[in-house]
Design an enzyme around this catalytic site. Structure first.
Site, PDB file in Angstrom:
ATOM      1  N   GLU A  46       0.818  -1.253  -0.117  1.00 46.00           N
ATOM      2  CA  GLU A  46       0.122   0.183   0.011  1.00 46.00           C
ATOM      3  C   GLU A  46       0.733   1.182  -0.135  1.00 46.00           C
ATOM      4  OE1 GLU A  46      -2.217  -0.001   3.504  1.00 46.00           O
ATOM      5  OE2 GLU A  46      -3.529   1.713   2.832  1.00 46.00           O
ATOM      6  N   LYS A 113      -8.908   2.637  -2.503  1.00 50.54           N
ATOM      7  CA  LYS A 113      -9.337   2.182  -1.259  1.00 50.54           C
ATOM      8  C   LYS A 113     -10.819   2.619  -0.920  1.00 50.54           C
ATOM      9  CE  LYS A 113      -7.127   1.440   3.188  1.00 50.54           C
ATOM     10  NZ  LYS A 113      -5.831   1.589   4.054  1.00 50.54           N
ATOM     11  N   CYS A 149      -5.593  -3.063   2.088  1.00 51.59           N
ATOM     12  CA  CYS A 149      -5.424  -3.336   3.556  1.00 51.59           C
ATOM     13  C   CYS A 149      -6.932  -3.245   4.225  1.00 51.59           C
ATOM     14  CB  CYS A 149      -4.587  -2.136   3.996  1.00 51.59           C
ATOM     15  SG  CYS A 149      -3.768  -2.519   5.384  1.00 51.59           S
TER      16      CYS A 149
END
Lengths: 543, 543
Positions: A46, A113, A149
């Site tokens: 990430e 994300k 994540c």
């Protein structure tokens, strides 16, 4: 669809803020994955291009232009392999935690994300807007889904990708270590993978960044949720994982599955990684620390030597009237075993000079902790002078139990740049020493067995003013990590007055912790960004 | 509808965390508003019951039960007046930044804040979920709309309330001070009120809370956006505002409109409020500070005396070989004018003791800043000993320009609990001194006129190693408050090398600021929670 898919998990140690350096590292890794490892795809962690967590560097006006340049460099240089890479991205006034799939100069897909952590150490809603919708891209005939994540801590993002046809999931992470974290991750991925019957590749970074340590432990689960491969913890590297097609489904080829580290080993390695990166990345030649003959400084010395090598570590014993001969002997023995430079600098001349200068002002006032703190501050000042002169970082040695109850002197033993044991409770300090000695005897057994003492007054023992450490640490864990109230902790069988005393000390000493050095987080809740309490507070202890 | 509506703006100084104390204050204020001020409605600030910002106290398991009890106490005790009061509230697992309208034991309405600030010093998304939809409640025949703080920085929440029939808006705030903030608020409310042609009542709290200072300045605008009433800044009180009905619309009756403070007056009062609340609420009898004869400590002394009274302030001059006689004379004069206790404690014996103990280790190494830092640390240790013995808080005197470039010694002049000038640039320090002298001559003119020097080496001047303060402060403002890059600042006409040097110092000294005392924020971007930078950073200076 081809018969095999070869993916490299780029478990890298990324440097926060160093966009230009990181992109070079990315390109080098991609070339190596292509040329030496024969991989088709390389997956980076990430926010690789800026490092994690970039904090307010994200607000700098030129972050976006640097990222754009870096991304263009990746497009220009990375050919013959598909790169999946994370970075921050600003579009229409909104900033996203993004990743792109780059192939031969083209961007095949982009994902933003969706779930932004904004709790504990995380502040992602300070910087990012949530993305919407999944990303599934066909690579070598395989529909590949991507998440970042926090996304996978919820069902929805993975389900979206599966609904859109994904047959394998790549997840890019910057997931910090705490004790037991890898087991949590694997349990979670087992659940997610099973929910959608899809194999998943979990890529994490390694290395220390201020309060955080990243443990790597990149891994792969099959569609049933079984771990088929696990990269080593705390080790930078490119790890190949391969999938084959069986009955129309992607099946990971079982590969090296490094054993999970024990609690002691994982925490010890986290401390070593934290020290190494903090010292080296902040440009210090080495470290200096005060050895007291006690267990905390003995452990810090061992960690420092394992992180930096004995030649870059200096130890100083600064005795005063209350320092036992045994402490001086043990400190010297610790230094000798590890082969570090060792000096003895008595502090009596300075302490006496302060006391006699202050005597007229203090006339009629009794002795109290002032005189104890003075000793600690003379030691802190001495270490800082050595630090200044030799450009060595001072490591401090206060453990989490001490930081919690304020059993430490501001500008005294708290003076220094990195507090190695800041998040290690005293009971764990003992276990880490025993563990380290199993790898080679470096901490004299007597140091482990002696009752802890600050040696700031005659015959002082920690347990004169604090409950026994096993009791103290459990109360602290319930109060700090679990946010339980005094009454709730008492109900678990602890003495009411002891609980209240401990909690009062924790609350009162917020001002000390606010001025403490950073140190590596190894529990579920460390001090620092993880626990944001007001200094000025009227909160009362009780229910 | 009645002919008049009488509302009290409860501009209170709330104590963070002290739910039981705050509810007593609320009840007392409501009774006073009803009995002495003949009001129909009393409006309290945002999150009154827990104080603002409560930070992670919100995560404590018993916060909700305490709030429930407190709210029940309000319902039981507040009769004969409508109370509009803010508090955190947990429902179905979600926490809201709420307020309730309480009348004679009943809750007439509830509103949950819709816009949650999560930038700069604010972390509301860490704790709260957003509410949805407006709240309009009929009070004495008038449809009253309610918003909380950040809501009104957007058009939508007010528009919702107006669409739902609101004829007057109450807005509950915990809006921290920075220079020029009240003008911003009034400009904003003028815009909002005009958008919907509706009068608005803006209630804000007062007082210091760690890094933040709240300035009150509660005010009223009419439906055309004109300010018709303004309560005093930095003054706790209950301020009545009255509305009459003219041609079917509510019109505020013009009332006391306290003049806006000048920039210097507002910042000075913010510093005084910050010191007073930090010292008193943390239970200190008084403060001690080092006087150097320089302008920073002179200003801090004046602020401390204005905040706490001369009898609670002690000043110490700690001369060394490089301290000019003029500095000693000026320090004494400052203390004499203000009537504070003054002592002289030379540090030479301690400095010499350190130097001779370290001499063998430092053999062959030249003089550098080590020796300067040693002087500062002997002073810091001395002040801390006095602090420990007398239970006085040490005030530090580093200004924002120094904190920015690291022109300060960790554990030396940075040792202390509250840094009064932490967010005051040096150029503003000069202006504040001149301002304070207009209220009564307390800072010797020579102290203001002398070129600043740390006096840590012979004939040292700040401007030997730093650009002139007007240049430095402007570069710092552009870099810190506006996030401009080195190149962008250079383009504004500054020397490229100077800009780079200054920025490099700011970046390098993040580690010092991380261990600095808290201090009152008075600019648009202070250090602390306001500016979250990594210590370990590879960010390069340039574009």
């Amino acid at each position: 669809m081809e018969q095999r898919l070869r993916v490299v998990m780029a478990q890298l140690n990324i440097r926060v803020g160093d966009v230009y350096g990181n992109v070079e590292k990315v390109i080098e890794a991609a070339h190596k994955a292509r040329d030496d490892l024969n991989a088709q795809v390389i997956v980076f962690p990430e926010l690789t291009l800026c490092g994690y967590p970039p904090e307010d560097l994200l607000l700098r006006s030129s972050m976006q232009s640097r990222i754009e340049k870096a991304l263009q460099q990746v497009k220009n240089a990375v050919k013959g392999i598909v790169a999946v890479i994370g970075f921050p991205w600003v579009e229409d006034g909104a900033r996203y935690n993004s990743c792109a799939v780059i192939s031969d100069g083209e961007e095949l897909a982009r994902y933003n994300k969706q779930r932004l952590p904004n709790y504990r150490v995380f502040d992602e809603k300070r910087y990012f807007e949530s993305g919407s919708g999944p990303c599934v891209v066909e690579l070598f005939g395989v529909p590949v889904g991507i998440t970042i994540c926090e996304d996978i801590w919820f069902s929805e993002p993975l389900k979206q990708a599966c609904d859109a046809g994904a047959q394998i999931m790549l997840t890019l992470n910057a997931s910090p270590f705490h004790r037991g974290k890898q087991a949590e991750r694997e349990k979670l991925l087992a659940k997610r993978a099973s929910e959608c019957s899809i194999p998943m590749i979990y890529v994490n970074q390694v290395g220390g960044q201020d309060e955080l340590v990243f443990d790597g432990n990149s891994f792969v689960v099959d569609g049933g949720g079984k771990v088929t491969q696990r990269a080593p913890a705390f080790e930078e590297g490119l790890f190949v994982t391969e999938f084959e097609i069986k009955e129309g489904a992607l099946v990971p080829v079982p590969a090296q599955t490094t054993e999970l580290l024990s609690l002691e080993a994982s925490v010890y390695q986290a401390l070593v990684a934290g020290v190494k990166d903090y010292v080296q990345r902040n440009g210090f030649k080495g470290v200096v620390l005060g050895l007291s003959g006690g267990i905390d400084s003995a452990l810090v010395l061992a960690v420092a030597v394992d992180a930096l090598g004995a030649e870059n570590v200096e130890a100083v014993m600064m005795p005063y009237h209350y320092t036992a001969q045994m402490s001086q002997d043990d400190a010297k023995e610790e230094a000798d075993i590890l082969g570090v430079k060792y000096s003895v600098l008595p502090i009596a001349p300075m302490v006496e000079a302060f006391l006699s200068t202050l005597a007229p002002m203090f006339e009629g006032l009794g002795k109290d902790t002032t005189e104890e703190n003075l000793q600690a501050r003379c030691r802190g000042t001495m270490l800082m002078a050595i630090s200044n002169k030799k450009r060595y970082l001072v490591l401090t040695t206060g453990n989490k139990s001490e930081m919690a109850v304020g059993y430490a002197t501001l500008y005294g033993d708290m003076a220094g740049g990195y507090d190695v044991l800041k998040d290690v409770p005293k009971t764990l300090v003992f276990r880490l020493c025993e563990y380290r000695n199993t790898l080679g005897y470096v901490i004299p057994q007597r140091v482990i067995d002696r009752p802890p003492s600050a040696e700031l007054a005659p015959d002082q023992k920690d347990e004169d003013s604090l409950p026994p450490y096993p009791v103290l640490d459990e109360i602290l864990r319930l109060y700090i990590e679990q946010d339980l109230s005094a009454d709730a902790i008492t109900e678990k069988g602890f003495d009411k007055e002891v609980v209240r005393k401990v909690i009062r000390l924790v609350d009162l000493n917020e001002y000390k912790r606010r001025q403490a050095a950073v140190g590596p987080r190894v529990t579920e809740r460390g001090f620092g960004r993880d626990r944001r309490y007001p200094i000025t507070s009227g909160w009362s202890i009780g229910e």
